[in-house]
Design a protein around this motif. Structure first.
Motif, short mmCIF file in Angstrom:
data_model
loop_
_atom_site.label_atom_id
_atom_site.label_comp_id
_atom_site.label_asym_id
_atom_site.label_seq_id
_atom_site.Cartn_x
_atom_site.Cartn_y
_atom_site.Cartn_z
N ASP A 103 0.84 -1.20 0.00
CA ASP A 103 0.00 0.00 0.00
C ASP A 103 0.87 1.25 0.00
N GLU A 105 0.50 5.94 0.27
CA GLU A 105 -0.34 7.12 0.50
C GLU A 105 0.44 8.35 0.03
N VAL A 110 3.34 2.52 2.56
CA VAL A 110 2.76 2.17 3.85
C VAL A 110 3.27 0.77 4.20
N PRO A 153 -4.86 4.66 3.12
CA PRO A 153 -3.94 3.87 2.29
C PRO A 153 -4.56 3.50 0.95
#
Length: 421
Positions: A103, A105, A110, A153
């Protein structure tokens, strides 16, 4: 004599400037290559020194190190979560921290992990506190998020069309102090939150742990599960057992050097791979060193061509200045003074070009390092070393030797013949 040399150079300032620029550009190429190679080597070594041992699924050692240490996105295969449980319970291990990717962001990865890894990276947080709930997040020093900021996310990266997860919204609880590593750009969250978010649920809701699968295969299977919302207020659980889901890598801190070697030998098998990141980097340095040698050879070849061209131009220039040299001799200037003037002029041009080349090369290396640091967050220090001094001495000695040839040509000029030319 120096005043005479400077006045003479001012008369031919166009040609003198061209010679200085040619020398400076050839020297700058060598300086930039040397400093940049050293900066990459020092920066990556300092980034890897925080990670003693890395355990992952059998595969590429280089890819495992680049993904887990430098957070470079790549499809790592997943190993059995039982490996993490075994390492965490091993008396030879100070801590074993899982890492889970996938993930991002706003361009920041992440990473699911534990508070043990955060404490190892940043023993003292710059602000805030470690995460205590599944919905907490600790950001790296370069992540532009304030305490209490929300993090939503996204699966994958924005440039490949990832979807934003709606099952959880993290809140920033703390910020790490600068580490000089790629983790300064990372957003760290509880690993169990990552597992639950991707349908793995910490090994309690699903029987399949995705071991031996690539992230793409695991993600495809996760689409078959309905992603239930994650309870952001639930307390974190950092105790792992044999039902732990599959994961791409575990960062291990052995208690002693001997334990580190034993663990590496034990986990190098058919299903798992254990590496010292520093060893992987050493092999990369060998490759990088080959490239550096090639570039330096090109730079040195360029310098030889430039020096040869400057010599030819200087010899022609001495021939064109026969009347001036003849006048100096006719007015009683000793031969050694005429030789010193011609030699001093050329040496001064070499030294001016050398100094300018060092400045240009250093500035170029700084720009390249700044660009690499911006993209990787790994600090790459551009600095000179003691061995660079010997190279500088060799260059000055070579310049003094090369400059003497055109100067000696003046000894062959007869004052009377020079004035008639």
């Amino acid at each position: 004599m120096m005043n005479f040399i400077l006045a003479d150079l001012r008369r031919f300032k166009g040609g003198a400037l061209a010679v200085i620029v040619l020398i400076a550009l050839s020297v700058a190429l060598s300086v930039a290559v040397t400093l940049q190679e050293r900066a990459v080597r020092l920066g990556s070594a300092r980034a890897a020194e925080k990670f003693d041992l890395l355990v992952g699924a059998a595969g590429s050692e280089t890819q495992l190190a680049l993904s887990a240490v430098f957070l470079q996105p790549s499809p790592l295969p997943l190993m059995s979560g039982a490996v993490l449980a075994k390492l965490a319970a091993d008396p030879r291990v100070e801590f074993a921290a899982p890492v889970g990717f996938g993930d991002s962001e706003a361009g920041h990865p992440v990473v699911g992990t534990t508070t043990a890894l955060i404490s190892a990276l940043s023993p003292k947080l710059a602000e805030g506190a470690l995460f205590a709930r599944l919905g907490d997040a600790v950001v790296g020093s370069d992540v532009p998020k304030q305490l209490g900021a929300e993090i939503k996310p996204m699966h994958g990266l924005a440039d490949i069309g990832g979807e934003t997860h709606t099952e959880i919204v993290y809140k920033v609880s703390g910020r790490m102090a600068p580490t000089g590593t790629a983790w300064d750009r990372a957003i760290l969250v509880p690993i169990r939150a990552v597992w639950q978010l991707h349908g793995m649920a910490g090994g309690h809701d699903h029987d399949h742990d995705h071991a031996g699968e690539t992230p793409e295969e695991a993600a495809a299977e996760e689409h078959d599960h309905e992603h239930a919302p994650v309870d952001a207020d639930a307390a974190i659980d950092e105790l792992f057992d044999a039902e732990t889901p599959g994961l791409p890598a575990v960062l291990v801190k052995p208690k002693t050097i001997a334990d580190a070697y034993r663990l590496r030998q034990e986990y190098r098998g058919e299903t798992t791979l254990a590496v010292f990141p520093a060893e992987v980097l050493t092999r990369l340095y060998a490759t990088l060193g080959d490239a550096r040698s090639l570039l330096l050879a090109i730079a040195i070849g360029t310098q030889v061509i430039v020096i040869a061209a400057i010599l030819l131009v200087t010899i022609m220039h001495v021939g064109a200045r026969q009347r001036q040299i003849g006048a100096l001799r006719a007015f009683g200037a000793p031969r050694r003074s005429v030789v010193a003037i011609v030699w001093g002029e050329l040496l001064l041009l070499f030294l001016a070009g050398f100094v300018l080349g060092i400045l240009i090369g250093y500035a170029g290396a700084q720009l390249i390092s700044a660009s690499l640091t911006a993209s990787t967050a790994v600090r790459m220090p551009v600095e000179f070393a003691r061995e660079d001094m010997s190279l500088a001495v060799w260059f000055v000695a070579l310049a003094m030797l090369v400059s003497i040839l055109p100067a000696l040509l003046t000894l062959r000029l007869s004052p009377a013949r020079a004035l008639k030319a």
